[in-house]
Design a protein around this motif. Sequence first.
Motif, short mmCIF file in Angstrom:
data_model
loop_
_atom_site.label_atom_id
_atom_site.label_comp_id
_atom_site.label_asym_id
_atom_site.label_seq_id
_atom_site.Cartn_x
_atom_site.Cartn_y
_atom_site.Cartn_z
N LYS A 24 0.83 -1.21 0.00
CA LYS A 24 0.00 0.00 0.00
C LYS A 24 0.86 1.26 0.00
O LYS A 24 0.52 2.24 -0.65
CB LYS A 24 -0.96 -0.01 1.18
N GLU A 25 1.98 1.22 0.73
CA GLU A 25 2.90 2.36 0.73
C GLU A 25 3.42 2.64 -0.68
O GLU A 25 3.59 3.79 -1.07
CB GLU A 25 4.11 2.09 1.64
N LEU A 26 3.66 1.57 -1.42
CA LEU A 26 4.16 1.70 -2.80
C LEU A 26 3.03 1.96 -3.80
O LEU A 26 3.30 2.11 -5.00
CB LEU A 26 4.92 0.42 -3.21
N GLU A 27 1.81 1.98 -3.30
CA GLU A 27 0.62 2.21 -4.12
C GLU A 27 0.52 1.18 -5.25
O GLU A 27 0.20 1.50 -6.39
CB GLU A 27 0.59 3.64 -4.66
N LEU A 28 0.78 -0.07 -4.88
CA LEU A 28 0.67 -1.17 -5.82
C LEU A 28 -0.60 -1.96 -5.50
O LEU A 28 -0.91 -2.21 -4.33
CB LEU A 28 1.87 -2.11 -5.72
N SER A 29 -1.30 -2.36 -6.52
CA SER A 29 -2.49 -3.19 -6.31
C SER A 29 -2.05 -4.62 -6.01
O SER A 29 -0.95 -5.05 -6.37
CB SER A 29 -3.37 -3.18 -7.55
N ARG A 30 -2.92 -5.34 -5.36
CA ARG A 30 -2.66 -6.75 -5.09
C ARG A 30 -2.51 -7.50 -6.42
O ARG A 30 -1.67 -8.38 -6.55
CB ARG A 30 -3.78 -7.33 -4.25
N ASN A 31 -3.31 -7.10 -7.39
CA ASN A 31 -3.25 -7.73 -8.70
C ASN A 31 -1.87 -7.53 -9.34
O ASN A 31 -1.28 -8.46 -9.87
CB ASN A 31 -4.34 -7.17 -9.61
N ARG A 32 -1.34 -6.32 -9.26
CA ARG A 32 -0.03 -6.03 -9.87
C ARG A 32 1.08 -6.82 -9.20
O ARG A 32 1.95 -7.39 -9.87
CB ARG A 32 0.26 -4.52 -9.82
N VAL A 33 1.07 -6.84 -7.87
CA VAL A 33 2.11 -7.58 -7.15
C VAL A 33 2.02 -9.07 -7.47
O VAL A 33 3.03 -9.71 -7.71
CB VAL A 33 2.02 -7.33 -5.62
N SER A 34 0.81 -9.60 -7.50
CA SER A 34 0.66 -11.03 -7.80
C SER A 34 1.16 -11.35 -9.20
O SER A 34 1.78 -12.39 -9.42
CB SER A 34 -0.79 -11.49 -7.62
N GLU A 35 0.94 -10.44 -10.16
CA GLU A 35 1.48 -10.64 -11.52
C GLU A 35 3.00 -10.66 -11.51
O GLU A 35 3.62 -11.51 -12.15
CB GLU A 35 1.01 -9.51 -12.45
N LEU A 36 3.61 -9.71 -10.80
CA LEU A 36 5.06 -9.62 -10.76
C LEU A 36 5.70 -10.82 -10.05
O LEU A 36 6.80 -11.24 -10.40
CB LEU A 36 5.49 -8.32 -10.07
N VAL A 37 5.00 -11.35 -9.06
CA VAL A 37 5.52 -12.49 -8.30
C VAL A 37 5.25 -13.80 -9.03
O VAL A 37 5.99 -14.76 -8.91
CB VAL A 37 4.91 -12.50 -6.88
N GLY A 38 4.16 -13.83 -9.79
CA GLY A 38 3.80 -15.05 -10.51
C GLY A 38 2.88 -15.96 -9.72
O GLY A 38 2.98 -17.19 -9.82
N ILE A 39 2.02 -15.36 -8.90
CA ILE A 39 1.03 -16.13 -8.15
C ILE A 39 -0.34 -15.51 -8.38
O ILE A 39 -0.45 -14.42 -8.94
CB ILE A 39 1.35 -16.17 -6.64
N SER A 40 -1.37 -16.18 -7.93
CA SER A 40 -2.71 -15.63 -8.10
C SER A 40 -2.96 -14.52 -7.09
O SER A 40 -2.35 -14.49 -6.01
CB SER A 40 -3.77 -16.72 -7.94
N GLU A 41 -3.86 -13.63 -7.46
CA GLU A 41 -4.24 -12.55 -6.55
C GLU A 41 -4.85 -13.13 -5.27
O GLU A 41 -4.64 -12.62 -4.17
CB GLU A 41 -5.22 -11.61 -7.25
N LYS A 42 -5.61 -14.21 -5.42
CA LYS A 42 -6.23 -14.88 -4.27
C LYS A 42 -5.16 -15.38 -3.31
O LYS A 42 -5.27 -15.18 -2.09
CB LYS A 42 -7.10 -16.04 -4.75
#
Length: 134
Positions: A24-42
């Motif tokens: 949240k500090e980085l203003e990243l959505s959960r969706n974006r982080v999950s894409e970058l990590v390679g896991i599902s948003e869930k």
Amino acid sequence: MDKEKKARNHFWKECGRKMAKRRKELELSRNRVSELVGISEKDLGQIERGEHGCGLPRMVAIARVLNLPLDELTANVPAQTEQMLEKRQQVLDRLIALFSGCTTEELESLFQLNLDLMKYIKRARRGDYEDSHL
């Protein structure tokens, strides 16, 4: 619930809380982080809520995307005083001013350079480097 399980649950809740806070500090959505990590948003949501943990490779990937050192993520970091937070914000403001004229590509290069530098510093502190590597 036994003590070991309670401790594990507390550990994952704290790690997840720190991950969510940093995202949240980085203003990243959960969706974006999950894409970058390679896991599902869930899955990321469950990790952030402490509903389940994850293996070290996944934790490292999340920490890397969030630019959050693993030791900070996994340690019980003492609360910072207002004075410490103010000093930290002053330093961050100076960095923002310093890099405000940079292009996106320059900023990405600076980020990678600093990431590599921090890895080097941490390894040097642990004594992982011999003189031949310097």
